[in-house]
Design an enzyme around this catalytic site. Structure first.
Site, PDB file in Angstrom:
ATOM      1  N   ARG A 125     -13.966  -7.700   2.861  1.00  0.00           N
ATOM      2  CA  ARG A 125     -12.559  -7.465   2.494  1.00  0.00           C
ATOM      3  C   ARG A 125     -11.727  -8.707   2.802  1.00  0.00           C
ATOM      4  O   ARG A 125     -10.869  -9.113   2.031  1.00  0.00           O
ATOM      5  CB  ARG A 125     -11.972  -6.277   3.290  1.00  0.00           C
ATOM      6  N   HIS A 162      -7.542   0.741  -6.119  1.00  0.00           N
ATOM      7  CA  HIS A 162      -7.728  -0.032  -4.876  1.00  0.00           C
ATOM      8  C   HIS A 162      -8.459  -1.334  -5.245  1.00  0.00           C
ATOM      9  O   HIS A 162      -9.617  -1.533  -4.882  1.00  0.00           O
ATOM     10  CB  HIS A 162      -8.556   0.808  -3.897  1.00  0.00           C
ATOM     11  N   ASP A 192     -16.981   8.039  -0.723  1.00  0.00           N
ATOM     12  CA  ASP A 192     -15.675   7.862  -0.080  1.00  0.00           C
ATOM     13  C   ASP A 192     -15.282   9.234   0.473  1.00  0.00           C
ATOM     14  O   ASP A 192     -15.909  10.257   0.130  1.00  0.00           O
ATOM     15  CB  ASP A 192     -14.663   7.366  -1.128  1.00  0.00           C
ATOM     16  N   ARG A 233       0.869  -1.192   0.000  1.00  0.00           N
ATOM     17  CA  ARG A 233       0.000   0.000   0.000  1.00  0.00           C
ATOM     18  C   ARG A 233       0.895   1.227   0.000  1.00  0.00           C
ATOM     19  O   ARG A 233       1.786   1.352   0.852  1.00  0.00           O
ATOM     20  CB  ARG A 233      -0.909   0.030   1.236  1.00  0.00           C
ATOM     21  N   CYS A 251     -16.261   2.476   1.348  1.00  0.00           N
ATOM     22  CA  CYS A 251     -15.077   1.635   1.603  1.00  0.00           C
ATOM     23  C   CYS A 251     -14.587   1.781   3.032  1.00  0.00           C
ATOM     24  O   CYS A 251     -13.910   0.896   3.546  1.00  0.00           O
ATOM     25  CB  CYS A 251     -13.984   1.994   0.610  1.00  0.00           C
ATOM     26  N   GLN A 262     -10.357  -3.829  -2.766  1.00  0.00           N
ATOM     27  CA  GLN A 262     -11.611  -3.237  -2.276  1.00  0.00           C
ATOM     28  C   GLN A 262     -12.778  -3.599  -3.201  1.00  0.00           C
ATOM     29  O   GLN A 262     -13.898  -3.865  -2.753  1.00  0.00           O
ATOM     30  CB  GLN A 262     -11.445  -1.719  -2.196  1.00  0.00           C
TER      31      GLN A 262
HETATM   32  N1  NVA Z   1      -9.719   7.251  -1.231  1.00  0.00           N
HETATM   33  C1  NVA Z   1      -9.321   6.824   0.095  1.00  0.00           C
HETATM   34  C2  NVA Z   1      -9.618   5.379   0.276  1.00  0.00           C
HETATM   35  C3  NVA Z   1      -9.314   4.836   1.648  1.00  0.00           C
HETATM   36  C4  NVA Z   1      -9.604   3.388   1.780  1.00  0.00           C
HETATM   37  C5  NVA Z   1      -7.852   7.130   0.313  1.00  0.00           C
HETATM   38  O1  NVA Z   1      -7.046   6.862  -0.577  1.00  0.00           O
HETATM   39  O2  NVA Z   1      -7.518   7.673   1.368  1.00  0.00           O
HETATM   40  N1   CP Z   2     -11.172   0.503   2.931  1.00  0.00           N
HETATM   41  C1   CP Z   2      -9.877   0.442   3.311  1.00  0.00           C
HETATM   42  O1   CP Z   2      -8.950   0.190   2.520  1.00  0.00           O
HETATM   43  O2   CP Z   2      -9.698   0.646   4.632  1.00  0.00           O
HETATM   44  P1   CP Z   2      -8.278   0.817   5.377  1.00  0.00           P
HETATM   45  O3   CP Z   2      -7.681   2.108   4.902  1.00  0.00           O
HETATM   46  O4   CP Z   2      -8.617   0.818   6.828  1.00  0.00           O
HETATM   47  O5   CP Z   2      -7.401  -0.344   4.986  1.00  0.00           O
END
Ligand code: NVA
Ligand code: CP
Length: 330
Positions: free
Chosen positions: A317, A135, A231, A108, A272, A138
Site C-alpha cells: 500500500r 478503493h 474482504d 476517505r 485488503c 488498494q
Molecule cells: N470493504 C471494506 C474495505 C476496508 C478496507 C470497507 O469498506 O469497510
Molecule cells: N485496506 C485498507 O484500506 O485498510 P485501512 O482501512 O486500515 O486503511
C-alpha cells in the site's frame, strides 16, 4: 510516447488506461526497491498534502503519511470531528480553501460524488482513499503483490469470495478488466456487482482480453484460481443490524482449506485487511458470542498458512500510494 499523470486526480481506475496503470505499478516497484536499499527519494520536498478521513483507517492513513514524508512532503491529518466540512462549510467551499493551501488532497468517506466534487472544486489532485463504491489505491497494492508472485498478471484468475458488490470487489473487477485478467465474483447473486458497472467492465474487457465471471458456487470460483481474495462481510458505514443477514448469505464463501485445495497448487491468498480470521477483536468476539463463528471471511488455517500474502500486500500500500502521489504531483 512517455506517460505523464501530472495534475491528475486518482478517483477510480475506470479513468486510467492499462498503460497508465502499468506505469504506476512500475513506479511502485522502483520506489519499493529504493526504500529497501535506503536510497533517499525526497523528490517532492516543499509540497504539502492534507488527508481527510470520514471513516477509520490504519493502512491507508499510515501509507499516505509515510509515503509523503519519504517524498519530503508535509502532511496534515483531518478527521470528521476536527474540520468544518459539511457542518459549517459546504464541500465546495472547503475544497476551494484546501486547494489554496495544499498541493494534493486524500479523501476517505462515503459517496463517490464527494471525492469527485473535491477534485472539481479544489483544482489540485485528489486521491480516493476509499469510498462506498471504490478503493483504487488498494488495487495497485493488490496487483503489485500478484505481479511479485507470478510476473505477468494477464490471464491470471482472481476470485473475490463474499460481498462482491462492495468497494474492494468493484475495484478488483475494474482493475482485472483493465489488465486482461480473469475476474470471478463468487457470492450469492444478490451481492454480485451492479449491472451498470459490469457493463462498463465488459466494454473494457472486450478490448483487453479480460474475462469476467460470476458464480454462486464456491468450488466453481476456486477452480483454476491463482488468487483467492476476500474482504469483510460488512463494510464501514453499513448498519450492524445487517450482520445476521450477511452471515447467513456468506458463510459458505469463507476462504478455508477446502477452497484453497480446490484452487491451483500455486494459488495465493489476499485480503485488503482488516480481517476477521479469529476472535481477537471486539467485533470478532461479539460475533462469536451471538452466532458461534470462530472466524468469518477467512479462517486461521488460510490466514496463517504458507499461501497467504496479505502482509506483503499491506506493505505494498505504501509503495503504490507513493507512486500515485509522485506521478500526479511531480
Ligand atoms: N470493504 C471494506 C474495505 C476496508 C478496507 C470497507 O469498506 O469497510
Ligand atoms: N485496506 C485498507 O484500506 O485498510 P485501512 O482501512 O486500515 O486503511
Amino acid at each position: 510516447m512517455g506517460i505523464s499523470l501530472s495534475g491528475r486526480s486518482f478517483l477510480t481506475l475506470l479513468d486510467y488506461s492499462p498503460e497508465e496503470i502499468r506505469y504506476l505499478l512500475g513506479l511502485s516497484a522502483e520506489f519499493k526497491r529504493m526504500k529497501r536499499v535506503g536510497t533517499p527519494h525526497a523528490y517532492l520536498a516543499g509540497k504539502q498534502i492534507v488527508l481527510l478521513f470520514e471513516k477509520t483507517s490504519t493502512r491507508t492513513r499510515c501509507s499516505f503519511e509515510v509515503a509523503a514524508r519519504d517524498l519530503g512532503m508535509g502532511v496534515t491529518f483531518l478527521d470528521p470531528g476536527s474540520s468544518q466540512m459539511g457542518k459549517k462549510e459546504s464541500l465546495a467551499d472547503t475544497a476551494k480553501v484546501l486547494g489554496r493551501l495544499f498541493d494534493g488532497i486524500e479523501y476517505r468517506g462515503y459517496q463517490q460524488s464527494v471525492v469527485e466534487d473535491l477534485a472539481k472544486y479544489s483544482g489540485v489532485p485528489v486521491w480516493n482513499g476509499l469510498t462506498d463504491d471504490f478503493h483504487p489505491t488498494q488495487m495497485l497494492a493488490d496487483i503489485l503483490t500478484v505481479q511479485e508472485e507470478f510476473g505477468d498478471v494477464r490471464g491470471r484468475k482472481l476470485t473475490f469470495f463474499g460481498d462482491a458488490r462492495n468497494n474492494v470487489a468493484n475495484s478488483l473487477m475494474v482493475v482485472c478488466a483493465k489488465l486482461g485478467m480473469r475476474f470471478c465474483a463468487c457470492g450469492p447473486k444478490e451481492l454480485w456487482p451492479k449491472e451498470e458497472l459490469i457493463e462498463k467492465c465488459q466494454n473494457v474487457a472486450a478490448k483487453t482480453g479480460a474475462q469476467l465471471e460470476f458464480t454462486d458456487d464456491p468450488l466453481q470460483g476456486a477452480k483454476d484460481c491463482d488468487v483467492l481474495y476476500t474482504d469483510i462481510w460488512l463494510s464501514m458505514g453499513e448498519p450492524d443490524e445487517l450482520w445476521a443477514k450477511r452471515i447467513g448469505l456468506l458463510q459458505k464463501y469463507q476462504v478455508n482449506r477446502q477452497l484453497l485445495e480446490a484452487a491451483k497448487d500455486t494459488a495465493i491468498f489476499l485480503h485488503c485487511l482488516p480481517a476477521f480470521h479469529d476472535r481477537n477483536t471486539t467485533v470478532g468476539e461479539e460475533i462469536y458470542q451471538k452466532f458461534g463463528l470462530e472466524a468469518m471471511e477467512v479462517n486461521d488455517d488460510v490466514f496463517l498458512g504458507s499461501q497467504a500474502r496479505q502482509f506483503d500486500q499491506a506493505e505494498n500500500r505504501m509503495h503504490t500510494i507513493k507512486a500515485v502521489m509522485y506521478a500526479t504531483l511531480k
